[in-house]
Design a protein around this motif. Structure first.
Motif, short mmCIF file in Angstrom:
data_model
loop_
_atom_site.label_atom_id
_atom_site.label_comp_id
_atom_site.label_asym_id
_atom_site.label_seq_id
_atom_site.Cartn_x
_atom_site.Cartn_y
_atom_site.Cartn_z
N TYR A 147 0.82 -1.23 0.00
CA TYR A 147 0.00 0.00 0.00
C TYR A 147 0.85 1.27 0.00
CZ TYR A 147 -3.96 -2.90 1.64
OH TYR A 147 -4.95 -3.84 1.79
N GLY A 148 1.99 1.23 0.69
CA GLY A 148 2.82 2.42 0.82
C GLY A 148 3.85 2.58 -0.27
N MET B 130 9.80 4.07 -0.31
CA MET B 130 10.56 3.05 -1.03
C MET B 130 11.04 1.98 -0.05
SD MET B 130 12.96 5.51 -3.44
CE MET B 130 13.68 6.38 -2.03
N VAL B 131 11.10 0.75 -0.53
CA VAL B 131 11.62 -0.33 0.31
C VAL B 131 13.15 -0.25 0.29
CG1 VAL B 131 11.82 -2.83 0.58
CG2 VAL B 131 9.63 -1.81 -0.11
N LYS B 132 13.72 -0.05 1.47
CA LYS B 132 15.18 0.07 1.60
C LYS B 132 15.81 -1.27 1.95
CE LYS B 132 18.75 2.38 4.38
NZ LYS B 132 18.98 3.30 5.53
N GLU C 114 11.14 -10.86 9.49
CA GLU C 114 11.65 -10.08 10.62
C GLU C 114 11.22 -8.62 10.54
OE1 GLU C 114 16.00 -8.57 12.02
OE2 GLU C 114 15.81 -10.73 11.68
N SER C 115 11.55 -7.92 9.45
CA SER C 115 11.22 -6.51 9.35
C SER C 115 11.37 -6.01 7.92
CB SER C 115 12.12 -5.67 10.27
OG SER C 115 13.47 -5.77 9.84
N VAL C 116 10.72 -4.89 7.65
CA VAL C 116 10.87 -4.16 6.38
C VAL C 116 11.20 -2.72 6.74
CG1 VAL C 116 9.77 -3.41 4.24
CG2 VAL C 116 9.22 -5.66 5.19
N ASP C 117 12.23 -2.17 6.11
CA ASP C 117 12.59 -0.77 6.30
C ASP C 117 12.21 0.01 5.05
OD1 ASP C 117 13.62 -1.42 8.75
OD2 ASP C 117 15.71 -1.40 8.10
N MET C 118 11.56 1.16 5.25
CA MET C 118 11.16 2.01 4.13
C MET C 118 11.69 3.42 4.37
SD MET C 118 7.22 0.72 3.52
CE MET C 118 7.20 1.06 1.75
N VAL C 119 11.97 4.12 3.27
CA VAL C 119 12.41 5.51 3.36
C VAL C 119 11.53 6.36 2.47
CG1 VAL C 119 14.81 4.96 3.93
CG2 VAL C 119 14.12 5.13 1.54
N ALA C 120 11.42 7.63 2.82
CA ALA C 120 10.55 8.54 2.08
C ALA C 120 11.02 8.73 0.64
CB ALA C 120 10.49 9.89 2.79
N PRO D 296 6.75 13.38 1.92
CA PRO D 296 6.26 12.90 3.22
C PRO D 296 7.02 13.55 4.38
CG PRO D 296 6.70 11.07 1.72
CD PRO D 296 7.31 12.29 1.10
N LYS D 297 6.31 13.85 5.46
CA LYS D 297 6.95 14.41 6.64
C LYS D 297 7.75 13.36 7.39
CE LYS D 297 3.59 18.13 7.30
NZ LYS D 297 2.60 18.76 8.22
N ILE D 298 7.25 12.15 7.40
CA ILE D 298 8.01 11.05 7.99
C ILE D 298 9.09 10.65 7.00
CG2 ILE D 298 7.87 8.60 8.61
CD1 ILE D 298 5.11 9.16 9.75
N ARG D 299 10.31 10.54 7.48
CA ARG D 299 11.44 10.27 6.59
C ARG D 299 11.79 8.79 6.49
NH1 ARG D 299 10.88 13.21 3.43
NH2 ARG D 299 13.00 13.02 2.64
N SER D 300 11.47 8.02 7.50
CA SER D 300 11.76 6.59 7.45
C SER D 300 10.74 5.83 8.28
CB SER D 300 13.18 6.30 7.97
OG SER D 300 13.30 6.64 9.33
#
Length: 564
Positions: free
Chosen positions: A112-113, A246-248, A254-260, A269-273
């Protein structure tokens, strides 16, 4: 499956939870004699009392925080205000982030993101443009979309009509075997009229089309043609979309990290990560948010919602009726569920209201058919004797069956908490009412779903969380070619009703056809409808901008959120 799958996601059964199953074999099979001794009252009271104890334990944050401290997604360092920690709770599997190949709820929570559809749902659940700037019906079988200009993919390329054509035709491609292909088989052609105009033509009038082009669990999110062709099979690990993030990095299970994505067409986006830990247990997600380790969770333990709603200084609880359906899938090609009278007898042998009260602690409603109540204008379904608890009629129906008391069957359960309790209650009550010898078998979701797709099972606790169109439920679950038709059910009458409803553009007439289809489902009973559960999200008080929608959205809100 998950809260939101709807049969899509994995809630793995922890070792200690196996001890909570009725006594039996080491693989989690219940001792049917012990289950038969359970009464409705002891089932309900025993399960609720057991969970009250675990709730008190979970809400002791000191112990909860200590238990979470060793988990790999924990980060004790101070976090910046522009970082969001959004936990996907109740799941531990993400297999792909390629929209065309995705089938699990937690996969779409991230998709979705990272992606957009031509269309989306607004806060009123109305369909509005997304990547499309506008759209118009040309004739009963043709819709034309005007695309936004200047929309960038994460790789810097501009999105054009060729990407839209490629994305939809990719899902249509039989060779890809997309689990979402059934949503687009009615499409006859996708034409790139010019770089910013796309025309979609269906074989016949197709009412669900616009729903299936939204940024939800549709698989029709728009992907970069160049990126897919360059990455091949690896695209699901390194997705390229147009979304706000974006998927970083992605650590499996375990986890997914995303960045603006600063070139996002909707604004920077105001949220950067965003750090997205995958938390197998809902209770662990709850403990994490109360302990300040995460800012948002995708769901909440049903039993703890009332207590959490009182802790307003620590957590915000979002709740509303969901667009889900929970049921037992029955393999109608194997004994004993190849007998419709036996299926009906089992359906009348357990109390769905007890399931609502004891399995999900009142956070939902019993349903008489496959469709969730929210899809009906009056907010409720219909009455059916076959989905009402009636031990006398259940025994009468059993007498018509070629199977009788003492019949054995295995009911597969997966995960823990309410999915497992649903199976426990059903098996205990059916054995008590009919004198059958049903057993439980516990396994992790991927294994259970693989067995189900192969037809190697008898019964399975299951569910689905669709959109706002009945076709997403009845077509997916009961259509002969439906991706979630794991029952082996094939009814020419059902297929005819589904095709008729898809071609009917009048909403009132469509509802009537789907009502008839839902009644047919109850008559044939390839699934045992149980309940529709509420949708929940937990937020820290300093989190703003998350708008909960009834189909269990998640990362589509990150672009508008702030952490104060």
């Amino acid at each position: 499956m998950g809260r939101g799958s709807d049969a899509a996601g994995d809630r793995r059964l922890p070792r200690r939870s196996r001890r909570d199953l009725p006594a039996g074999n080491p693989d989690g099979r219940a001792n049917e004699r012990g289950a038969r001794r359970l009464t409705t009252r002891t089932l309900e009271e025993g399960l609720m009392n057991e969970h009250k104890l675990s709730r008190r334990t979970a809400l002791k944050l000191g112990a909860g925080a200590a238990a979470l401290a060793g988990l790999p997604w924990m980060n004790s360092a101070a976090l910046a205000a522009d970082e969001l920690r959004a936990g996907i709770a109740g799941f531990n599997v993400i297999n792909t982030l390629d929209p065309a190949r995705a089938s699990l709820v937690p996969e779409f929570y991230v998709i979705y993101g990272a992606f957009n559809g031509l269309l989306k749902f607004n806060e009123k659940m109305e369909i509005v443009p997304d990547l499309a700037e506008s759209y118009a019906t040309v004739d009963p079988t043709t819709v034309e979309f005007k695309l936004r200009k200047g929309v960038k993919f994460h790789d810097g390329n501009e999105m054009t009509a060729e990407d839209v054509k490629f994305s939809i035709e990719r899902v249509m491609d039989e060779k890809l075997a997309s689990p979402n292909r059934g949503k687009v088989t009615a499409i006859a052609s996708v034409t790139a009229v010019d770089p910013y105009t796309v025309r979609i033509t269906t074989k016949t009038p197709y009412a669900p089309l616009l729903n299936y082009l939204t940024n939800t669990r549709t698989g029709t999110q728009i992907v970069s043609k160049k990126a897919v062709e360059a990455a091949g099979e690896g695209f699901g690990r390194k997705p390229v979309g147009t979304g706000a993030f974006m998927v970083k990095d992605w650590k499996s299970n375990e986890s997914v990290d995303m960045v603006a994505f600063d070139d996002y067409f909707g604004g920077k986006p105001k949220i950067r990560s965003v750090k997205i830990p995958i938390i197998a247990e809902e209770s662990s997600g709850m403990t994490a948010i109360l302990g300040g380790q995460v800012d948002l969770t995708s769901t909440a333990p049903f039993a703890d919602v009332p207590a959490l709603e009182k802790r307003t200084s620590e957590v915000k609880v979002l709740k509303q009726p969901g667009l889900n359906t929970r049921y037992f899938a029955l393999n109608v090609t194997k004994a004993p569920f190849d007998d419709v009278h036996f299926r009906r007898a089992v359906s009348m042998a357990f109390d769905r209201n007890v399931l609502v009260k004891a399995a999900i602690f009142g956070e939902g409603v019993a349903i008489p058919g496959v469709l969730p109540p929210s899809l009906w204008p009056e907010g409720k379904g219909f009455h059916s004797d076959y989905t009402s608890f009636n031990p006398q009629k259940a025994k009468q129906e059993l007498a018509k069956s070629k199977y009788g008391p003492g019949t054995e069957a295995t009911v597969i359960v997966w995960g823990s908490n309410w999915w497992r309790r649903t199976g426990e209650i059903m098996v205990g009550m059916v054995n008590q009412t009919l004198g059958t010898k049903f057993q439980l078998q516990a396994m992790e979701f991927n294994a259970a779903f693989a067995k189900a797709k192969a037809g190697d099972y008898q019964a399975l606790v299951f569910g689905w969380l669709g959109l706002v169109d009945p076709d997403e439920y009845l077509g997916e679950i009961l259509g002969s070619t439906g991706f979630r038709n794991i029952q082996g059910y094939s009814s020419p009458k059902m297929d005819d009703l589904l095709e008729k409803a898809r071609a009917e553009m009048d909403p009132a007439k469509r509802r009537q056809i789907y009502r008839e289809a839902d009644l047919l489902a109850v008559e044939d009973m390839p699934v045992l409808p149980c309940f529709c559960s509420n949708v929940h999200n937990l937020l820290r008080p300093n989190v703003q901008g998350f708008n909960q929608l009834p189909y269990s959205n998640f990362a589509d809100q990150f672009a508008h959120m702030t952490v104060g």
